[in-house]
Each structure stands twice: as structure tokens, then as C-alpha cells.
Design a protein around this motif. Structure first.
Motif, short mmCIF file in Angstrom:
data_model
loop_
_atom_site.label_atom_id
_atom_site.label_comp_id
_atom_site.label_asym_id
_atom_site.label_seq_id
_atom_site.Cartn_x
_atom_site.Cartn_y
_atom_site.Cartn_z
N GLU A 11 69.24 35.49 18.33
CA GLU A 11 69.98 34.33 18.82
C GLU A 11 69.25 33.04 18.47
O GLU A 11 69.88 32.05 18.08
CB GLU A 11 70.19 34.43 20.33
N VAL A 12 67.93 33.05 18.60
CA VAL A 12 67.13 31.87 18.22
C VAL A 12 67.26 31.63 16.72
O VAL A 12 67.43 30.49 16.27
CB VAL A 12 65.65 32.04 18.62
N MET A 13 67.19 32.71 15.94
CA MET A 13 67.35 32.59 14.48
C MET A 13 68.68 31.92 14.14
O MET A 13 68.72 31.03 13.29
CB MET A 13 67.31 33.99 13.83
N ALA A 14 69.74 32.35 14.80
CA ALA A 14 71.08 31.81 14.52
C ALA A 14 71.18 30.35 14.93
O ALA A 14 71.76 29.54 14.20
CB ALA A 14 72.13 32.65 15.24
N ILE A 18 67.07 29.76 10.93
CA ILE A 18 65.82 30.10 10.26
C ILE A 18 65.65 31.62 10.30
O ILE A 18 66.37 32.32 11.03
CB ILE A 18 64.60 29.40 10.91
N GLY A 19 64.70 32.13 9.56
CA GLY A 19 64.46 33.56 9.47
C GLY A 19 63.63 34.12 10.61
O GLY A 19 62.99 33.38 11.36
N ARG A 20 63.65 35.44 10.70
CA ARG A 20 62.92 36.15 11.75
C ARG A 20 61.43 35.86 11.71
O ARG A 20 60.81 35.58 12.74
CB ARG A 20 63.16 37.66 11.59
N SER A 21 60.83 35.89 10.52
CA SER A 21 59.39 35.67 10.43
C SER A 21 59.02 34.25 10.85
O SER A 21 57.95 34.03 11.45
CB SER A 21 58.87 35.97 9.03
N VAL A 23 60.62 32.47 13.16
CA VAL A 23 60.68 32.45 14.63
C VAL A 23 59.43 33.08 15.21
O VAL A 23 58.80 32.53 16.12
CB VAL A 23 61.95 33.17 15.15
N TYR A 24 59.04 34.24 14.68
CA TYR A 24 57.84 34.89 15.20
C TYR A 24 56.59 34.06 14.93
O TYR A 24 55.65 34.07 15.72
CB TYR A 24 57.69 36.30 14.64
N ASP A 25 56.56 33.32 13.84
CA ASP A 25 55.43 32.42 13.56
C ASP A 25 55.37 31.30 14.61
O ASP A 25 54.30 30.94 15.09
CB ASP A 25 55.54 31.84 12.16
N LEU A 26 56.53 30.75 14.97
CA LEU A 26 56.58 29.71 16.00
C LEU A 26 56.09 30.27 17.35
O LEU A 26 55.37 29.59 18.08
CB LEU A 26 58.00 29.18 16.16
N VAL A 27 56.47 31.50 17.65
CA VAL A 27 56.03 32.14 18.89
C VAL A 27 54.53 32.41 18.83
O VAL A 27 53.79 32.13 19.78
CB VAL A 27 56.82 33.44 19.13
N ARG A 28 54.06 32.94 17.70
CA ARG A 28 52.64 33.29 17.56
C ARG A 28 51.74 32.07 17.68
O ARG A 28 50.68 32.12 18.29
CB ARG A 28 52.41 33.97 16.20
N THR A 29 52.17 30.94 17.13
CA THR A 29 51.37 29.72 17.17
C THR A 29 51.63 28.91 18.44
O THR A 29 51.11 27.80 18.58
CB THR A 29 51.66 28.84 15.94
#
Length: 60
Positions: A11-14, A18-21, A23-29
Motif C-alpha cells: 500500500e505504501v509502494m502504491a 516507488i518500489g519495494r526495496s 520502501v524498505y530502505d526508508l524503513v531501514r534508515t
């Protein structure tokens, strides 16, 4: 979008288009807040709004 709503990664991607990676990069950082419930990662709707506002302020 309700403030107490929890969004899935797709849902965040949509919403950000942006792509899955990314989104996960934003979460990781820690630029995008999230919570883990069991094995599922969720992003509070207010955290997405906060990220968008912060990103807009950076652009100005």
C-alpha cells in the motif's frame, strides 16, 4: 486515509509510486516509521503523511 490506519508495504509502494526495496530502505534508515506485528511490517498512516511533509520541506 485515517490517522490510526496501518498500511502494508504494498500500500505504501502504491501511494508513493516507488518500489519495494525503496520502501524498505526508508524503513531501514528510519526516514519512514513502521511497526512490526508478528512477522508483518506496517506503516502508520500518520508516519507516511509526516514523511511526505518532511520530504516536501527538504525540496523547498
Amino acid at each position: 486515509m485515517r490517522d490510526d490506519e496501518l498500511l502494508t508495504i504494498p500500500e505504501v509502494m502504491a501511494r508513493l509510486k516507488i518500489g519495494r526495496s525503496t520502501v524498505y530502505d526508508l524503513v531501514r534508515t528510519r526516514r519512514l516509521a513502521s511497526v512490526t506485528i508478528g512477522r508483518a511490517r506496517r506503516v502508520p498512516a500518520h508516519a507516511l503523511v509526516d514523511y511526505i511533509h518532511a520530504h516536501l520541506e527538504e525540496a523547498v
